[in-house]
Design an enzyme around this catalytic site. Structure first.
Site, PDB file in Angstrom:
ATOM      1  N   GLY A 209       2.842  14.027   6.807  1.00 52.55           N
ATOM      2  CA  GLY A 209       3.611  12.814   6.479  1.00 52.55           C
ATOM      3  C   GLY A 209       2.724  11.777   5.835  1.00 52.55           C
ATOM      4  O   GLY A 209       1.624  12.087   5.374  1.00 52.55           O
ATOM      5  N   ASN A 210       3.188  10.549   5.780  1.00 52.21           N
ATOM      6  CA  ASN A 210       2.360   9.453   5.266  1.00 52.21           C
ATOM      7  C   ASN A 210       2.744   8.159   5.977  1.00 52.21           C
ATOM      8  O   ASN A 210       3.670   8.128   6.776  1.00 52.21           O
ATOM      9  CB  ASN A 210       2.482   9.351   3.742  1.00 52.21           C
ATOM     10  N   TYR A 211       2.030   7.095   5.686  1.00 54.97           N
ATOM     11  CA  TYR A 211       2.183   5.842   6.444  1.00 54.97           C
ATOM     12  C   TYR A 211       3.296   4.929   5.932  1.00 54.97           C
ATOM     13  O   TYR A 211       3.382   3.786   6.350  1.00 54.97           O
ATOM     14  CB  TYR A 211       0.867   5.065   6.418  1.00 54.97           C
ATOM     15  N   SER A 212       4.126   5.389   5.033  1.00 51.31           N
ATOM     16  CA  SER A 212       5.176   4.499   4.508  1.00 51.31           C
ATOM     17  C   SER A 212       6.068   3.999   5.640  1.00 51.31           C
ATOM     18  O   SER A 212       6.534   4.778   6.474  1.00 51.31           O
ATOM     19  CB  SER A 212       6.015   5.262   3.479  1.00 51.31           C
ATOM     20  N   ALA A 277       8.082   7.187  -0.439  1.00 53.90           N
ATOM     21  CA  ALA A 277       6.786   7.844  -0.624  1.00 53.90           C
ATOM     22  C   ALA A 277       7.006   9.325  -0.321  1.00 53.90           C
ATOM     23  O   ALA A 277       6.877   9.778   0.811  1.00 53.90           O
ATOM     24  CB  ALA A 277       5.759   7.245   0.327  1.00 53.90           C
TER      25      ALA A 277
END
Ligand code: C5P
Length: 404
Positions: A209-212, A277
């Site tokens: 995943g990512n930090y969005s 994102a």
């Protein structure tokens, strides 16, 4: 005509027409507005706060703080809460204070804190109304962006007859509704917005995943809805709520699911803003069971996800507008300009992931908009809701021009 979803702050001052403000409160509530009432000390001599509290279904605010428990009534919060303020009736005294920035009670102080439009419905005796001082103050209020709902001619409380009667509550509600209607440049439009990260499964319990945070996309959905659009918000996994009835939310997890939701809806939209994102890669195989730990090194083979923005860019009809985001850590503007072309976007919103107060998780952002005609607009660092309004302000003329 409707004021559905609008927060209206009604300021009542000390004139005989205060009794009409009770009916005004009732009509505002009937039109769907949330109403809070702030009264000057003199207004309480004309109508009891209990009347307004009952009709507005909210406590009435008259003092800077509650003398019984010391609760602070923040004029700043009230000013931010209200989409519009209407001072009705507005006495000559309050009009004079407003025109000169005098802040000596909760109403006049809140007026100075208002971000939304302020409407003023004067009510006074004919000679007071016609007096050059009052007329000058009314002109000052107009010149500083307030909307005056002109007093009407007729019988006055003094027994005299002339101009000075407060406009009827129906007229005031009509003026407010017209204002919000004309402030809806995206009325009748449908806007697709993507928001948040995507999660790409590795096995049943792990993902890439990512930090969005989704905050920018959600702020865009709100801003588009406020501008009158019907919004389809396709959101990855985020901790954000949406209560706006104009926003239809579709929750997804993976890039593939986001792709499917977007391609299924884009044809029916006038514009799409790709703020999500989206993961560029996903595991080529998702393990059916939790992957066991071992001493050996582990490799996850990744494959590309579909590029949603580029796919919509290919499908884009001549009347549609497509907006993308570029979150970069190096060569930002050049990379953003390249993406603009490659994905066939109308404009791209560039933000720098390395800059404090910009990008993924915070409440603020600092963006540069690059248009496909090469024009570049730099904005200051702002709250993401303000950034969203800037982006919508760029979208509106593009949509209108394409239609011609
Ligand atoms: O190529 P890059 O991921 O940097 O492009 C960013 C823009 O493209 C953003 O608007 C993002 O929402 C969109 N995008 C997308 N689908 C992807 C990757 C990015 O819609 N698979």
């Amino acid at each position: 005509m409707s004021l559905s979803g609008k927060n209206i702050l009604l300021g009542v001052t000390g004139g005989i027409a205060a009794y009409k403000a009770a009916n005004l409160t009732r009509l505002l509530v009937k039109e769907g507005a949330s109403v809070k009432v702030v009264m000057t000390p003199a207004a309480k001599q004309f109508v009891a706060p209990l009347t307004f509290a009952t009709l507005s279904q909210n406590p009435v605010l008259t003092e800077f703080f509650n003398p019984e428990n010391g609760d602070w009534h923040s004029h700043v919060k009230l000013g931010l809460w209200a989409d519009a303020m209407i001072v009705a009736p507005a006495t000559a005294n309050t009009i004079a204070k407003m025109a000169n920035g005098i802040a000596d009670n909760l109403l006049t102080t809140t007026y100075l804190s208002m971000r939304g439009k302020v409407f003023v419905a004067p009510a006074m005796d004919l000679d007071m109304y016609a007096h050059p001082a009052t007329q000058r103050n009314i002109e000052t209020l107009k010149a500083t962006g307030n909307i005056i709902i002109d007093a009407e001619a007729g019988e006055l409380a003094s027994g005299l007859s002339g101009k000075g009667r407060m406009a009827e509550p129906e007229t005031i509600v009509g003026a407010l509704a017209n204002y919000f209607e004309s402030d809806q440049p995206l009325k009748g439009r449908t806007v697709l917005v993507t928001a948040g990260p995507t999660y790409e499964k590795i096995d049943p319990v792990r993902f890439i995943g990512n930090y969005s945070s989704g905050k920018m996309g959600f702020a865009l959905a709100e801003a588009a809805a406020d501008a009158g659009a019907s919004v389809i918000l396709v959101s990855g996994p985020v901790n954000l709520a949406t209560a706006n009835p104009k926003i239809k939310r579709i929750n997804v997890e993976s890039a593939q699911q986001m792709f499917e939701a977007c391609t299924a809806n884009f044809a029916n939209c006038d514009a799409a803003i790709m703020a999500a994102a989206v993961a560029d890669y996903r595991p080529a195989n998702i393990a059916g069971q939790k992957i066991k730990k071992s001493d050996a090194q582990m490799t996850v083979t990744l494959e590309s996800t579909p590029d949603i923005a580029a796919t919509l860019g290919k499908a884009k009809r001549s009347g549609q507008v497509l907006v993308g985001f570029a979150l970069e850590t190096e060569n930002g503007l050049a990379n953003a300009a390249e993406k603009l072309q490659k994905k066939n976007l109308d404009f791209i919103v560039f933000n720098n992931a390395n800059e404090a107060g910009a990008g993924f998780c915070c409440d603020t952002n600092r963006v540069t908009i690059i248009k496909n005609d090469g024009q570049q607009i730099d904005y200051q660092k702002k709250d993401k809701h303000a950034v969203a309004r800037d982006i919508i302000a760029q979208l509106v003329p593009l949509l209108n021009n394409k239609q011609q």
